[in-house]
Design an enzyme around this catalytic site. Sequence first.
Site, PDB file in Angstrom:
ATOM      1  N   HIS A   1      72.290  14.392  -4.936  1.00  0.00           N
ATOM      2  CA  HIS A   1      70.828  14.521  -4.963  1.00  0.00           C
ATOM      3  C   HIS A   1      70.324  14.683  -6.393  1.00  0.00           C
ATOM      4  CE1 HIS A   1      72.293  18.644  -5.167  1.00  0.00           C
ATOM      5  NE2 HIS A   1      71.130  18.989  -5.680  1.00  0.00           N
TER       6      HIS A   1
ATOM      7  N   ASP B   1      67.414  17.119  -8.211  1.00  0.00           N
ATOM      8  CA  ASP B   1      66.539  18.261  -7.922  1.00  0.00           C
ATOM      9  C   ASP B   1      65.064  17.896  -8.093  1.00  0.00           C
ATOM     10  OD1 ASP B   1      68.772  19.851  -7.547  1.00  0.00           O
ATOM     11  OD2 ASP B   1      68.794  20.551  -9.625  1.00  0.00           O
TER      12      ASP B   1
ATOM     13  N   HIS C   1      73.474  14.801  -8.852  1.00  0.00           N
ATOM     14  CA  HIS C   1      74.626  15.704  -8.891  1.00  0.00           C
ATOM     15  C   HIS C   1      75.034  16.119  -7.487  1.00  0.00           C
ATOM     16  CE1 HIS C   1      71.086  18.358  -9.199  1.00  0.00           C
ATOM     17  NE2 HIS C   1      71.817  19.282  -8.612  1.00  0.00           N
TER      18      HIS C   1
ATOM     19  N   ARG D   1      70.797  29.564 -11.741  1.00  0.00           N
ATOM     20  CA  ARG D   1      70.156  28.315 -12.173  1.00  0.00           C
ATOM     21  C   ARG D   1      68.733  28.565 -12.641  1.00  0.00           C
ATOM     22  NH1 ARG D   1      69.281  23.242  -8.151  1.00  0.00           N
ATOM     23  NH2 ARG D   1      67.082  23.743  -8.340  1.00  0.00           N
TER      24      ARG D   1
END
Length: 275
Positions: free
Chosen positions: A95, A97, A250, A265
């Site tokens: 995907h 983000d 990723h 993150r």
Amino acid sequence: MKMTPMAPKCGVEISGIQLATCSDEEMEAVKQAIYEHGVAVFRDQEFSPEDHIRFGKRWGGIDINNYFPLQQDFQEIAVVKKEADQKTNIGGDWHTDHSYDQIPAMGSVLVARELPPSGGDTMWAHMGAAYDALSDEVKAEIEGLEAFHTADHIYKADGLYAQTDMGRELRGHDLKTGAVHPVVIRHPHTGRKLLYVNKAFTINFVGKTREESMPLLEKLFAAALTDDNQCRLEWKPGTVAIWDNRTTWHNAVNDYQGHRREMHRITLSGEALAA
Ligand code: SIN
């Protein structure tokens, strides 16, 4: 500062720099390397939560994630974790983000906080290399197309995550997302053409139904993943990875059942995308 490619077409390992204390000149070189290679990996970093936030603000701003749990004392930091008794992980398929946002996040700064004894790698694939490798016929077919992206089917109260043991951890079930982006974008800094559809969030081409869109979408998803446009990171304590969401997909590999993994993150603010 030394830069070593991780794979021929994706990723670079950068050594001889501490992100927490780097100079403006080093920061600029890191940005350019990430725009070009898609992802950069830094080993042996002294990088506290305060350093993480300071670095994100210094880069150009932080987009707070609407779905993941937030670090209790540092709300800018999203916690990407899987407990030892959970089977599903976050981001365990290819995907990009935030492509469901009107102005998608530029990228992420991911820090390893607790790692399983083995496994739990992250993989990236370079969407500039993916675009370059398309046939001239496919390039002509997608020229000028736009696609609709949303995250609702994944995060809503009865969405994909809710049907797994990750459902209880997530927030934002009532949010409505949706954005239209060109299928081929130009990188805002390098000008390189990038394939900008992804398996998780791209639903249909504008003017076509999901059903009508699927054959071409499937073709693009398959073309986006070739062995030679990917790189893979084996995390170690002190590793930080920074990636560009426009340039890469990723995938967090979920191969460490029975062990805990916790990553922190920060999502970096982006800019509007254009063909
Ligand atoms: C993600 O940001 O999608 C998760 C990446 C990872 O946990 O390796």
